[in-house]
Design a protein around this motif. Sequence first.
Motif, PDB file in Angstrom:
ATOM      1  N   SER A  15       0.819  -1.212   0.000  1.00  0.00           N
ATOM      2  CA  SER A  15       0.000   0.000   0.000  1.00  0.00           C
ATOM      3  C   SER A  15       0.852   1.260   0.000  1.00  0.00           C
ATOM      4  O   SER A  15       0.409   2.316  -0.454  1.00  0.00           O
ATOM      5  CB  SER A  15      -0.978   0.018   1.173  1.00  0.00           C
ATOM      6  OG  SER A  15      -0.317   0.307   2.373  1.00  0.00           O
ATOM      7  N   MET A  16       2.089   1.165   0.486  1.00  0.00           N
ATOM      8  CA  MET A  16       2.969   2.335   0.496  1.00  0.00           C
ATOM      9  C   MET A  16       3.373   2.745  -0.921  1.00  0.00           C
ATOM     10  O   MET A  16       3.777   3.877  -1.154  1.00  0.00           O
ATOM     11  CB  MET A  16       4.199   2.079   1.361  1.00  0.00           C
ATOM     12  CG  MET A  16       3.876   2.072   2.841  1.00  0.00           C
ATOM     13  SD  MET A  16       5.260   1.583   3.875  1.00  0.00           S
ATOM     14  CE  MET A  16       6.270   3.062   3.790  1.00  0.00           C
ATOM     15  N   ARG A  17       3.248   1.828  -1.864  1.00  0.00           N
ATOM     16  CA  ARG A  17       3.553   2.161  -3.261  1.00  0.00           C
ATOM     17  C   ARG A  17       2.519   3.122  -3.841  1.00  0.00           C
ATOM     18  O   ARG A  17       2.788   3.820  -4.797  1.00  0.00           O
ATOM     19  CB  ARG A  17       3.597   0.889  -4.107  1.00  0.00           C
ATOM     20  CG  ARG A  17       4.762   0.006  -3.777  1.00  0.00           C
ATOM     21  CD  ARG A  17       4.757  -1.223  -4.660  1.00  0.00           C
ATOM     22  NE  ARG A  17       5.587  -2.238  -4.061  1.00  0.00           N
ATOM     23  CZ  ARG A  17       5.409  -3.527  -4.192  1.00  0.00           C
ATOM     24  NH1 ARG A  17       4.434  -3.989  -4.956  1.00  0.00           N
ATOM     25  NH2 ARG A  17       6.211  -4.381  -3.614  1.00  0.00           N
ATOM     26  N   GLU A  18       1.328   3.108  -3.257  1.00  0.00           N
ATOM     27  CA  GLU A  18       0.255   3.998  -3.679  1.00  0.00           C
ATOM     28  C   GLU A  18      -0.100   4.875  -2.483  1.00  0.00           C
ATOM     29  O   GLU A  18      -0.830   4.453  -1.591  1.00  0.00           O
ATOM     30  CB  GLU A  18      -0.959   3.194  -4.120  1.00  0.00           C
ATOM     31  CG  GLU A  18      -0.702   2.331  -5.343  1.00  0.00           C
ATOM     32  CD  GLU A  18      -1.939   1.565  -5.745  1.00  0.00           C
ATOM     33  OE1 GLU A  18      -3.053   2.096  -5.603  1.00  0.00           O
ATOM     34  OE2 GLU A  18      -1.771   0.420  -6.189  1.00  0.00           O
ATOM     35  N   PRO A  19       0.428   6.091  -2.432  1.00  0.00           N
ATOM     36  CA  PRO A  19       0.252   6.950  -1.264  1.00  0.00           C
ATOM     37  C   PRO A  19      -1.179   7.091  -0.770  1.00  0.00           C
ATOM     38  O   PRO A  19      -1.418   7.108   0.431  1.00  0.00           O
ATOM     39  CB  PRO A  19       0.806   8.298  -1.737  1.00  0.00           C
ATOM     40  CG  PRO A  19       1.788   7.940  -2.792  1.00  0.00           C
ATOM     41  CD  PRO A  19       1.226   6.727  -3.479  1.00  0.00           C
ATOM     42  N   LYS A  20      -2.142   7.160  -1.660  1.00  0.00           N
ATOM     43  CA  LYS A  20      -3.530   7.308  -1.228  1.00  0.00           C
ATOM     44  C   LYS A  20      -4.004   6.086  -0.440  1.00  0.00           C
ATOM     45  O   LYS A  20      -4.893   6.190   0.394  1.00  0.00           O
ATOM     46  CB  LYS A  20      -4.439   7.544  -2.425  1.00  0.00           C
ATOM     47  CG  LYS A  20      -4.232   8.895  -3.064  1.00  0.00           C
ATOM     48  CD  LYS A  20      -5.156   9.083  -4.248  1.00  0.00           C
ATOM     49  CE  LYS A  20      -4.893  10.423  -4.910  1.00  0.00           C
ATOM     50  NZ  LYS A  20      -5.709  10.624  -6.102  1.00  0.00           N
ATOM     51  N   ALA A  21      -3.421   4.939  -0.713  1.00  0.00           N
ATOM     52  CA  ALA A  21      -3.842   3.707  -0.045  1.00  0.00           C
ATOM     53  C   ALA A  21      -3.335   3.616   1.388  1.00  0.00           C
ATOM     54  O   ALA A  21      -3.932   2.937   2.212  1.00  0.00           O
ATOM     55  CB  ALA A  21      -3.367   2.494  -0.831  1.00  0.00           C
ATOM     56  N   SER A  22      -2.230   4.271   1.708  1.00  0.00           N
ATOM     57  CA  SER A  22      -1.662   4.135   3.050  1.00  0.00           C
ATOM     58  C   SER A  22      -1.980   5.292   3.990  1.00  0.00           C
ATOM     59  O   SER A  22      -1.851   5.152   5.197  1.00  0.00           O
ATOM     60  CB  SER A  22      -0.146   3.954   2.965  1.00  0.00           C
ATOM     61  OG  SER A  22       0.474   5.118   2.462  1.00  0.00           O
ATOM     62  N   ARG A  23      -2.392   6.408   3.468  1.00  0.00           N
ATOM     63  CA  ARG A  23      -2.564   7.608   4.306  1.00  0.00           C
ATOM     64  C   ARG A  23      -3.542   7.384   5.467  1.00  0.00           C
ATOM     65  O   ARG A  23      -3.182   7.548   6.629  1.00  0.00           O
ATOM     66  CB  ARG A  23      -2.986   8.804   3.473  1.00  0.00           C
ATOM     67  CG  ARG A  23      -3.217  10.028   4.367  1.00  0.00           C
ATOM     68  CD  ARG A  23      -3.272  11.313   3.602  1.00  0.00           C
ATOM     69  NE  ARG A  23      -2.179  12.102   4.127  1.00  0.00           N
ATOM     70  CZ  ARG A  23      -1.411  12.892   3.440  1.00  0.00           C
ATOM     71  NH1 ARG A  23      -1.580  13.002   2.161  1.00  0.00           N
ATOM     72  NH2 ARG A  23      -0.470  13.585   4.006  1.00  0.00           N
ATOM     73  N   VAL A  24      -4.776   7.037   5.199  1.00  0.00           N
ATOM     74  CA  VAL A  24      -5.781   6.898   6.253  1.00  0.00           C
ATOM     75  C   VAL A  24      -5.482   5.711   7.183  1.00  0.00           C
ATOM     76  O   VAL A  24      -5.488   5.878   8.403  1.00  0.00           O
ATOM     77  CB  VAL A  24      -7.211   6.825   5.664  1.00  0.00           C
ATOM     78  CG1 VAL A  24      -8.230   6.464   6.742  1.00  0.00           C
ATOM     79  CG2 VAL A  24      -7.569   8.152   5.012  1.00  0.00           C
ATOM     80  N   PRO A  25      -5.201   4.515   6.651  1.00  0.00           N
ATOM     81  CA  PRO A  25      -4.906   3.405   7.568  1.00  0.00           C
ATOM     82  C   PRO A  25      -3.699   3.680   8.466  1.00  0.00           C
ATOM     83  O   PRO A  25      -3.706   3.331   9.646  1.00  0.00           O
ATOM     84  CB  PRO A  25      -4.639   2.223   6.641  1.00  0.00           C
ATOM     85  CG  PRO A  25      -5.276   2.570   5.357  1.00  0.00           C
ATOM     86  CD  PRO A  25      -5.231   4.060   5.261  1.00  0.00           C
ATOM     87  N   SER A  26      -2.667   4.313   7.919  1.00  0.00           N
ATOM     88  CA  SER A  26      -1.484   4.592   8.747  1.00  0.00           C
ATOM     89  C   SER A  26      -1.810   5.612   9.825  1.00  0.00           C
ATOM     90  O   SER A  26      -1.350   5.489  10.962  1.00  0.00           O
ATOM     91  CB  SER A  26      -0.306   5.059   7.893  1.00  0.00           C
ATOM     92  OG  SER A  26      -0.537   6.332   7.315  1.00  0.00           O
TER      93      SER A  26
END
Length: 105
Positions: A15-26
Amino acid sequence: VLILGSGLSYHNLRSMREPKASRVPSEEFDKWLQETLLQSTSQERHKKLLLWSEAPSARIAHPREDHLIPLMVAAGAAENEKAKLVHHELFMEATTVSSFSFGQD
């Protein structure tokens, strides 16, 4: 005795490869982790860490727990010592990560 627990508060490389995918969960998992480590008594911290997989976005942040286990070792060894936030950043402008220490400065 010095115990180093190496890991990352967010470890989902896909998910870190796609910034939008990691922002909220992180952000969600990091918020829970900070509350658990910084605002809980040692007994509460122990209970919450045992149930870490029930935390917000826990399994997105850590699909496998291997990179979170070092934190468990350090927290267990710390016993009643308070945790301190020693590093917090928005990594690569997308992923919230934090580092903690226990015991003396």
